[in-house]
Design an enzyme around this catalytic site. Structure first.
Site, PDB file in Angstrom:
ATOM      1  N   ARG A  15       0.840  -1.201   0.000  1.00 44.16           N
ATOM      2  CA  ARG A  15       0.000   0.000   0.000  1.00 44.16           C
ATOM      3  C   ARG A  15       0.879   1.256   0.000  1.00 44.16           C
ATOM      4  O   ARG A  15       2.076   1.190   0.246  1.00 44.16           O
ATOM      5  CB  ARG A  15      -0.914   0.003   1.238  1.00 44.16           C
ATOM      6  CG  ARG A  15      -2.026  -1.015   1.147  1.00 44.16           C
ATOM      7  CD  ARG A  15      -2.809  -1.110   2.449  1.00 44.16           C
ATOM      8  NE  ARG A  15      -1.998  -1.644   3.532  1.00 44.16           N
ATOM      9  CZ  ARG A  15      -2.408  -1.791   4.789  1.00 44.16           C
ATOM     10  NH1 ARG A  15      -3.626  -1.428   5.124  1.00 44.16           N
ATOM     11  NH2 ARG A  15      -1.613  -2.285   5.712  1.00 44.16           N
ATOM     12  N   LYS A  75       2.367   1.753   7.250  1.00 45.79           N
ATOM     13  CA  LYS A  75       2.814   0.970   8.407  1.00 45.79           C
ATOM     14  C   LYS A  75       3.795   1.775   9.249  1.00 45.79           C
ATOM     15  O   LYS A  75       4.368   2.773   8.805  1.00 45.79           O
ATOM     16  CB  LYS A  75       3.501  -0.324   7.946  1.00 45.79           C
ATOM     17  CG  LYS A  75       2.603  -1.256   7.171  1.00 45.79           C
ATOM     18  CD  LYS A  75       1.372  -1.669   7.915  1.00 45.79           C
ATOM     19  CE  LYS A  75       1.616  -2.788   8.894  1.00 45.79           C
ATOM     20  NZ  LYS A  75       0.327  -3.273   9.479  1.00 45.79           N
ATOM     21  N   TYR A  94      -0.194   4.080  10.731  1.00 44.43           N
ATOM     22  CA  TYR A  94      -0.506   3.065  11.756  1.00 44.43           C
ATOM     23  C   TYR A  94       0.764   2.836  12.549  1.00 44.43           C
ATOM     24  O   TYR A  94       1.831   2.607  11.970  1.00 44.43           O
ATOM     25  CB  TYR A  94      -0.898   1.731  11.107  1.00 44.43           C
ATOM     26  CG  TYR A  94      -2.247   1.693  10.429  1.00 44.43           C
ATOM     27  CD1 TYR A  94      -3.427   1.922  11.145  1.00 44.43           C
ATOM     28  CD2 TYR A  94      -2.362   1.383   9.085  1.00 44.43           C
ATOM     29  CE1 TYR A  94      -4.670   1.863  10.523  1.00 44.43           C
ATOM     30  CE2 TYR A  94      -3.604   1.320   8.452  1.00 44.43           C
ATOM     31  CZ  TYR A  94      -4.749   1.558   9.181  1.00 44.43           C
ATOM     32  OH  TYR A  94      -5.967   1.490   8.567  1.00 44.43           O
ATOM     33  N   HIS A  96       0.564   1.131  16.184  1.00 43.20           N
ATOM     34  CA  HIS A  96       0.357  -0.003  17.097  1.00 43.20           C
ATOM     35  C   HIS A  96       1.516  -0.092  18.099  1.00 43.20           C
ATOM     36  O   HIS A  96       2.189  -1.116  18.226  1.00 43.20           O
ATOM     37  CB  HIS A  96       0.198  -1.313  16.309  1.00 43.20           C
ATOM     38  CG  HIS A  96      -1.038  -1.323  15.459  1.00 43.20           C
ATOM     39  ND1 HIS A  96      -2.310  -1.444  15.985  1.00 43.20           N
ATOM     40  CD2 HIS A  96      -1.219  -1.189  14.127  1.00 43.20           C
ATOM     41  CE1 HIS A  96      -3.199  -1.400  15.013  1.00 43.20           C
ATOM     42  NE2 HIS A  96      -2.568  -1.229  13.871  1.00 43.20           N
ATOM     43  N   GLU A 118      -4.665   4.291  14.142  1.00 43.35           N
ATOM     44  CA  GLU A 118      -5.550   3.358  14.842  1.00 43.35           C
ATOM     45  C   GLU A 118      -6.210   3.953  16.077  1.00 43.35           C
ATOM     46  O   GLU A 118      -7.165   3.377  16.594  1.00 43.35           O
ATOM     47  CB  GLU A 118      -4.799   2.061  15.214  1.00 43.35           C
ATOM     48  CG  GLU A 118      -3.725   2.177  16.281  1.00 43.35           C
ATOM     49  CD  GLU A 118      -2.360   2.583  15.720  1.00 43.35           C
ATOM     50  OE1 GLU A 118      -2.274   2.952  14.536  1.00 43.35           O
ATOM     51  OE2 GLU A 118      -1.380   2.535  16.482  1.00 43.35           O
ATOM     52  N   SER A 134     -11.273  -3.045   7.847  1.00 41.92           N
ATOM     53  CA  SER A 134     -12.235  -4.085   8.246  1.00 41.92           C
ATOM     54  C   SER A 134     -13.214  -4.355   7.106  1.00 41.92           C
ATOM     55  O   SER A 134     -13.627  -5.495   6.896  1.00 41.92           O
ATOM     56  CB  SER A 134     -13.012  -3.647   9.491  1.00 41.92           C
ATOM     57  OG  SER A 134     -12.210  -3.744  10.632  1.00 41.92           O
ATOM     58  N   ASP A 270      -5.838 -11.227  14.282  1.00 37.43           N
ATOM     59  CA  ASP A 270      -4.920 -10.189  14.767  1.00 37.43           C
ATOM     60  C   ASP A 270      -5.169  -9.844  16.236  1.00 37.43           C
ATOM     61  O   ASP A 270      -4.356  -9.172  16.858  1.00 37.43           O
ATOM     62  CB  ASP A 270      -4.994  -8.935  13.875  1.00 37.43           C
ATOM     63  CG  ASP A 270      -6.381  -8.320  13.849  1.00 37.43           C
ATOM     64  OD1 ASP A 270      -7.360  -9.037  14.129  1.00 37.43           O
ATOM     65  OD2 ASP A 270      -6.485  -7.119  13.560  1.00 37.43           O
ATOM     66  N   ALA A 299      -3.153 -12.533   8.918  1.00 33.90           N
ATOM     67  CA  ALA A 299      -3.308 -11.410   9.847  1.00 33.90           C
ATOM     68  C   ALA A 299      -3.409 -10.055   9.141  1.00 33.90           C
ATOM     69  O   ALA A 299      -3.905  -9.095   9.723  1.00 33.90           O
ATOM     70  CB  ALA A 299      -2.140 -11.404  10.826  1.00 33.90           C
TER      71      ALA A 299
HETATM   72  N1  LIG Z   1      -7.072 -10.205   9.564  1.00 29.46           N
HETATM   73  C1  LIG Z   1      -7.142  -8.995   9.062  1.00 29.46           C
HETATM   74  O1  LIG Z   1      -6.498  -8.667   8.068  1.00 29.46           O
HETATM   75  C2  LIG Z   1      -8.063  -7.977   9.675  1.00 29.46           C
HETATM   76  C3  LIG Z   1      -8.387  -6.787   8.986  1.00 29.46           C
HETATM   77  C4  LIG Z   1      -9.298  -5.911   9.580  1.00 29.46           C
HETATM   78  C5  LIG Z   1      -9.855  -6.211  10.839  1.00 29.46           C
HETATM   79  N2  LIG Z   1      -9.484  -7.361  11.484  1.00 29.46           N
HETATM   80  C6  LIG Z   1     -10.037  -7.765  12.795  1.00 29.46           C
HETATM   81  O2  LIG Z   1     -11.375  -8.225  12.637  1.00 29.46           O
HETATM   82  C7  LIG Z   1     -12.019  -8.179  13.920  1.00 29.46           C
HETATM   83  C8  LIG Z   1     -13.416  -7.588  13.782  1.00 29.46           C
HETATM   84  O3  LIG Z   1     -13.287  -6.192  13.442  1.00 29.46           O
HETATM   85  P1  LIG Z   1     -14.563  -5.256  13.254  1.00 29.46           P
HETATM   86  O4  LIG Z   1     -14.041  -3.991  12.678  1.00 29.46           O
HETATM   87  O5  LIG Z   1     -15.644  -5.976  12.555  1.00 29.46           O
HETATM   88  O6  LIG Z   1     -15.000  -5.006  14.774  1.00 29.46           O
HETATM   89  P2  LIG Z   1     -16.416  -4.438  15.261  1.00 29.46           P
HETATM   90  O7  LIG Z   1     -16.175  -3.862  16.618  1.00 29.46           O
HETATM   91  O8  LIG Z   1     -17.031  -3.596  14.206  1.00 29.46           O
HETATM   92  O9  LIG Z   1     -17.335  -5.749  15.394  1.00 29.46           O
HETATM   93  C9  LIG Z   1     -17.119  -6.741  16.353  1.00 29.46           C
HETATM   94  C10 LIG Z   1     -18.468  -7.371  16.673  1.00 29.46           C
HETATM   95  O10 LIG Z   1     -18.227  -8.536  17.487  1.00 29.46           O
HETATM   96  C11 LIG Z   1     -19.359  -8.638  18.334  1.00 29.46           C
HETATM   97  N3  LIG Z   1     -19.089  -9.604  19.398  1.00 29.46           N
HETATM   98  C12 LIG Z   1     -18.398  -9.435  20.556  1.00 29.46           C
HETATM   99  N4  LIG Z   1     -18.401 -10.595  21.262  1.00 29.46           N
HETATM  100  C13 LIG Z   1     -19.105 -11.503  20.520  1.00 29.46           C
HETATM  101  C14 LIG Z   1     -19.473 -12.868  20.708  1.00 29.46           C
HETATM  102  N5  LIG Z   1     -19.111 -13.532  21.815  1.00 29.46           N
HETATM  103  N6  LIG Z   1     -20.206 -13.475  19.744  1.00 29.46           N
HETATM  104  C15 LIG Z   1     -20.558 -12.817  18.623  1.00 29.46           C
HETATM  105  N7  LIG Z   1     -20.261 -11.520  18.395  1.00 29.46           N
HETATM  106  C16 LIG Z   1     -19.545 -10.878  19.337  1.00 29.46           C
HETATM  107  C17 LIG Z   1     -19.592  -7.212  18.795  1.00 29.46           C
HETATM  108  O11 LIG Z   1     -20.886  -7.050  19.359  1.00 29.46           O
HETATM  109  C18 LIG Z   1     -19.401  -6.449  17.482  1.00 29.46           C
HETATM  110  O12 LIG Z   1     -20.635  -6.279  16.800  1.00 29.46           O
HETATM  111  C19 LIG Z   1     -11.062  -7.367  14.806  1.00 29.46           C
HETATM  112  O13 LIG Z   1     -10.317  -8.254  15.617  1.00 29.46           O
HETATM  113  C20 LIG Z   1     -10.150  -6.670  13.820  1.00 29.46           C
HETATM  114  O14 LIG Z   1      -8.900  -6.336  14.383  1.00 29.46           O
HETATM  115  C21 LIG Z   1      -8.589  -8.232  10.922  1.00 29.46           C
END
Ligand SMILES: NC(=O)c1ccc[n+]([C@@H]2O[C@H](COP(=O)([O-])OP(=O)(O)OC[C@H]3O[C@@H](n4cnc5c(N)ncnc54)[C@H](O)[C@@H]3O)[C@@H](O)[C@H]2O)c1
Length: 361
Positions: A15, A75, A94, A96, A118, A134, A270, A299
């Site tokens: 990026r 980054k 970012y 972190h 972040e 996300s 992550d 991740a």
């Molecule tokens: N792997 C990657 O490349 C990547 C990229 C972007 C985001 N992410 C990760 O994805 C995850 C989700 O991000 P987001 O932006 O959607 O967060 P978000 O806060 O928008 O949504 C999280 C949801 O999880 C729900 N939740 C909490 N506990 C729960 C449970 N026990 N059962 C069901 N639902 C539950 C919450 O109510 C909320 O609606 C984060 O950990 C974020 O860091 C990873």
């Protein structure tokens, strides 16, 4: 202000922090932009596009850091950049910090101004510079999941949308936030039968209102999860509890209840992952198999689609970049509480509560 955009040198980061469109906007307000040669290539932007937009192309990383008042990145700086950061220089990227002691020490030593994407936070508690990534990861979760359901990739051999006369694929999404919502939209669009679970009834009500008829909302609890995993072809982990590790909603012994070839995409990897058996993987080697269940746990999912990710990220960052450039960081953060929350380190002092707490012990 003189704004500098170095090329990202972190492994596999394609990026770039500013597009040619962003250059045009900054120039309209009287600023100057320098871009390191080839910084945009990984995202599909050639040097000549930046030149046409009015930027100056600079050959080396060292020169970009030496000249710029504000450094725009994606980054965090890596070790070879630490000594290039100057006292009083503004870095917007970012960071972190909580996950890297050496980075934090280096930025404290540099006496730079570190504004972290972040921790920029809107009044409703949402994180506007994390949302676009996300969104990308949520949509990608279905694209990748559909791919790994193919037999040669060790999946069940199911086409998510089915065809007339065959059953539709079944997708279970744990967490109905940004990632889960985007995943549900994609899966529904492909014609799958989708179940989305969340612990927030308010969120489920909203999703039930806006989702198409092939998406069912179900309260997230252990019994409902155990029942749904027996049927699901693709399971997406998209849970987040802010500031905490993700809860393990799917434990190792539950894999036995799934049918062989089921695909798990744990986007929450992550934050530790919401599937116990998930370990972070990379785009080079994205999956592994345990008990005949395919695990995809990359991740940094948005890294695979840098063109879309760069546009999505810069759409969100540019309004803040303009404020910082037009007013200077002190006035901009004074007048905009969202930006103020992004301040992590200022002149050798940690000013963000969360980061300070992470290093308190
Ligand atoms: N792997 C990657 O490349 C990547 C990229 C972007 C985001 N992410 C990760 O994805 C995850 C989700 O991000 P987001 O932006 O959607 O967060 P978000 O806060 O928008 O949504 C999280 C949801 O999880 C729900 N939740 C909490 N506990 C729960 C449970 N026990 N059962 C069901 N639902 C539950 C919450 O109510 C909320 O609606 C984060 O950990 C974020 O860091 C990873």
């Amino acid at each position: 202000m003189l704004i500098g955009v170095p090329a990202e040198i972190k492994n596999n980061e394609n990026r770039v922090a500013l597009t040619p469109a962003g250059v045009v906007e900054l120039l309209r307000f009287g600023h100057q932009v320098i871009i390191q040669s080839n910084a945009g290539v990984g995202s599909g932007f050639e040097d000549k596009e930046y030149l046409n937009a009015g930027a100056e192309i600079i050959p080396t990383l060292q020169e970009v850091y030496a000249k710029a008042e504000m450094i725009l990145k994606v980054k965090e700086p890596i070790a070879q950049e630490y000594d290039l950061v100057k006292e009083g220089q503004l870095l917007f990227t970012y960071f972190h910090f909580a996950s890297s002691v050496p980075l934090t020490k280096a930025m404290l030593k540099s006496k730079a101004i570190c504004l972290a994407y972040e921790t920029v936070e809107s009044a409703d508690g949402s994180l506007p510079l994390l949302v676009p990534m996300s969104e990308v990861a949520g949509r990608m979760a279905i694209q990748e999941g559909a791919k790994y359901l193919e037999k040669p990739l060790k999946g069940k051999g199911i086409l998510l949308g089915g065809v007339p006369g065959t059953p539709r694929g079944k997708v279970l999404i744990l967490g109905g936030g940004v990632v889960g919502t985007q995943a549900a939209k994609m899966a529904a669009g492909l014609g799958a039968n989708v179940v989305i679970m969340d612990i927030s009834l308010k969120r489920l009500r909203y999703l039930a209102d806006i989702m198409p008829a092939n998406v069912t909302t179900i309260m997230s609890n252990q019994l409902n999860i155990e029942q749904s995993i027996k049927e699901a072809d693709l399971i997406v982990g998209a849970v987040l509890i802010p500031g905490a590790k993700a809860p393990h909603l799917i434990k190792r012994d539950m894999l036995k209840k799934m049918r062989p070839g089921t695909v798990l995409v744990d986007v929450a990897v992550d934050q530790g992952g919401c599937i116990e058996t998930c370990q972070p993987t990379t785009h080079e080697n994205p999956t592994f198999i345990i008990d005949d269940i395919v695990h995809y746990c990359v991740a940094n999912m948005p890294g695979a689609v840098p063109y879309t990710s760069t546009l999505a990220l810069t759409n969100a960052t540019l309004p803040y970049v303009l404020q910082l450039a037009n007013k200077g960081w002190e006035k901009a953060t004074e007048e905009n509480i969202e930006l103020k929350k992004g301040l992590n380190i200022v002149n050798g002092i940690i000013v963000h509560k969360g980061v300070a707490e992470a290093f308190a012990s």
